[in-house]
Enzyme design. Structure first.
Site, PDB file in Angstrom:
ATOM      1  N   ARG A 163      10.111  -0.638  -3.781  1.00 54.51           N
ATOM      2  CA  ARG A 163       9.294  -0.765  -2.577  1.00 54.51           C
ATOM      3  C   ARG A 163       9.621  -2.079  -1.899  1.00 54.51           C
ATOM      4  O   ARG A 163       9.793  -3.111  -2.547  1.00 54.51           O
ATOM      5  CB  ARG A 163       7.788  -0.699  -2.914  1.00 54.51           C
ATOM      6  CG  ARG A 163       7.265   0.707  -3.179  1.00 54.51           C
ATOM      7  CD  ARG A 163       7.310   1.562  -1.930  1.00 54.51           C
ATOM      8  NE  ARG A 163       6.799   2.907  -2.112  1.00 54.51           N
ATOM      9  CZ  ARG A 163       7.530   3.966  -2.416  1.00 54.51           C
ATOM     10  NH1 ARG A 163       8.844   3.835  -2.580  1.00 54.51           N
ATOM     11  NH2 ARG A 163       6.988   5.152  -2.544  1.00 54.51           N
TER      12      ARG A 163
ATOM     13  N   ASP B 284      17.268  -0.302  -0.726  1.00 54.50           N
ATOM     14  CA  ASP B 284      17.083   1.008  -0.107  1.00 54.50           C
ATOM     15  C   ASP B 284      15.734   1.069   0.595  1.00 54.50           C
ATOM     16  O   ASP B 284      15.357   2.106   1.135  1.00 54.50           O
ATOM     17  CB  ASP B 284      17.177   2.103  -1.180  1.00 54.50           C
ATOM     18  CG  ASP B 284      17.210   3.514  -0.607  1.00 54.50           C
ATOM     19  OD1 ASP B 284      17.956   3.722   0.382  1.00 54.50           O
ATOM     20  OD2 ASP B 284      16.513   4.394  -1.141  1.00 54.50           O
TER      21      ASP B 284
ATOM     22  N   GLU C 239       8.842  -0.675   6.977  1.00 52.76           N
ATOM     23  CA  GLU C 239       9.670   0.471   7.368  1.00 52.76           C
ATOM     24  C   GLU C 239       9.111   1.212   8.575  1.00 52.76           C
ATOM     25  O   GLU C 239       9.870   1.734   9.389  1.00 52.76           O
ATOM     26  CB  GLU C 239       9.822   1.423   6.184  1.00 52.76           C
ATOM     27  CG  GLU C 239      10.640   0.838   5.042  1.00 52.76           C
ATOM     28  CD  GLU C 239      10.829   1.809   3.890  1.00 52.76           C
ATOM     29  OE1 GLU C 239      10.348   2.962   4.006  1.00 52.76           O
ATOM     30  OE2 GLU C 239      11.450   1.427   2.887  1.00 52.76           O
TER      31      GLU C 239
ATOM     32  N   HIS D  22      16.386   4.227   2.869  1.00 53.04           N
ATOM     33  CA  HIS D  22      15.440   4.893   1.961  1.00 53.04           C
ATOM     34  C   HIS D  22      15.965   6.285   1.580  1.00 53.04           C
ATOM     35  O   HIS D  22      15.269   7.289   1.701  1.00 53.04           O
ATOM     36  CB  HIS D  22      14.072   5.006   2.610  1.00 53.04           C
ATOM     37  CG  HIS D  22      12.949   5.057   1.613  1.00 53.04           C
ATOM     38  ND1 HIS D  22      11.805   4.290   1.729  1.00 53.04           N
ATOM     39  CD2 HIS D  22      12.788   5.770   0.471  1.00 53.04           C
ATOM     40  CE1 HIS D  22      10.990   4.545   0.716  1.00 53.04           C
ATOM     41  NE2 HIS D  22      11.576   5.441  -0.056  1.00 53.04           N
TER      42      HIS D  22
END
Length: 335
Positions: free
Chosen positions: A234, A258, A263, A295
């Site tokens: 996260r 990632d 986001e 992601h």
């Protein structure tokens, strides 16, 4: 029951349709769930959301007023859902706790090697017919010290992979799995010691109030100057401002991720025409030793199959009047 799937991606819809097997009446929307799009759930008893959706208190109250009683997450993490509010309004929530630890761990290793061995740079150069090698130096993984933060399902797979490379493995977890000590010659230690000793650090823990900005200015200062930090968990586990400062000072060797702490607004959509407004993200992407993917760690056939199947297993249980095995009950909610 009638289900509205928020943040539906074209690549996941066939998997969801197959798992549903025409049992539920499903509507898909590419819109993310937020305070404005919650109205789309009118007439639906259930919604399915992804990690980028907003299921805060305000949104959950709106969903409750619209008659939504079930939320089936298509993710393991649930930090975007205010679970206490969901419980207050009688909305049942379930996640997909184990969809494919291999997909995430393997993506972490792919990122590590892509950055370490300059794969993206090399590919870009040879496509421009430049076959020079002078700026493509990497290092062997063999005999390097790898620090794994979190040795649950994903972290355990990461330990297995890095053990295969011949790495020395340090680990940190609130609940150590001592089987890994025997299997992969792994050593549990404090987070500070892990930061000090590791050549590579990989994060594999869920986000909580307790570990928000786990990797901050102080932790980054403990790390080796050449360390590569990997985050496929996260975004908010890492304090972006402190990370950027460390990258500017060349205090760490590189960052593979990632995920990103903010986001919403940038991820999960094509911004190539209009650009992005997040100045921190723009700055992060400006470093040549930062590798960021959108992601995508979960995007494997196996993971998407499991996510879809468990998503509908949760819904099937509720429709049959049974609790879901993956239900996030009050006892799972931290204060």
């Amino acid at each position: 029951m009638k289900l509205l799937v928020y943040s539906a991606k074209d690549f996941e819809i066939p998997f969801l349709n197959n798992a549903n097997n025409k049992i539920h009446k499903v509507t898909y929307t590419t819109n993310a769930l937020n305070s404005e799009t919650a109205i789309q759930a009118v007439g639906h008893m259930a919604v399915s959301i992804f990690s980028g959706d907003d299921a805060s208190s305000l949104v959950l109250e709106k969903l409750s007023d619209l008659g939504v009683r079930y939320i089936s997450l298509r993710s393991a993490g649930y930090n975007n859902v205010h679970l206490k509010t969901a419980h207050k309004f009688g909305i049942k929530v379930a996640n997909v706790p184990e969809y494919s630890p291999y997909s995430i761990a393997e993506h972490a290793v792919a990122q590590l090697q892509a950055l370490n061995r300059k794969i993206i740079l090399a590919d870009r150069q040879v496509h421009a017919y430049n076959f020079l090698q002078s700026n493509l130096m990497g290092f062997d993984l063999n005999r390097k010290t790898v620090g794994i933060v979190g040795t649950g399902k994903i972290g355990s797979v990461m330990a297995k992979i890095m053990n295969g490379f011949g790495c020395k493995i340090l680990a940190n977890d609130l609940k150590p799995d001592y089987r890994l000590v025997q299997q992969y010659d792994l050593t549990y230690t404090s987070l500070d010691e892990l930061c000090k000793q590791s050549d590579i650090i990989s994060l594999h823990i869920p986000l909580s109030q307790e570990n928000y900005y786990l990797i901050d200015k102080q932790k980054l200062a403990l790390m080796k100057p050449g360390v590569i930090l990997i985050n496929t968990a996260r975004g908010a586990l890492v304090e972006t401002k402190a990370l950027i400062n460390a990258l500017e000072k060349k205090a760490i060797g590189g960052y593979c991720t990632d995920v990103y702490e903010k986001e919403i607004g940038s991820f999960f959509k094509d911004n190539s025409k209009d650009g992005i407004k997040d100045t921190q993200l723009i700055k992060l992407l400006s470093f040549p030793n930062v590798l960021l993917t959108p992601h995508q760690g979960f995007i494997t056939k196996e993971a998407l199959t499991n996510i879809a199947e468990v998503t509908f297993e949760n819904l099937n249980s509720w429709e049959e009047g049974k609790p879901s095995n993956n239900e996030l009950v009050l006892e799972t909610i931290s204060s």
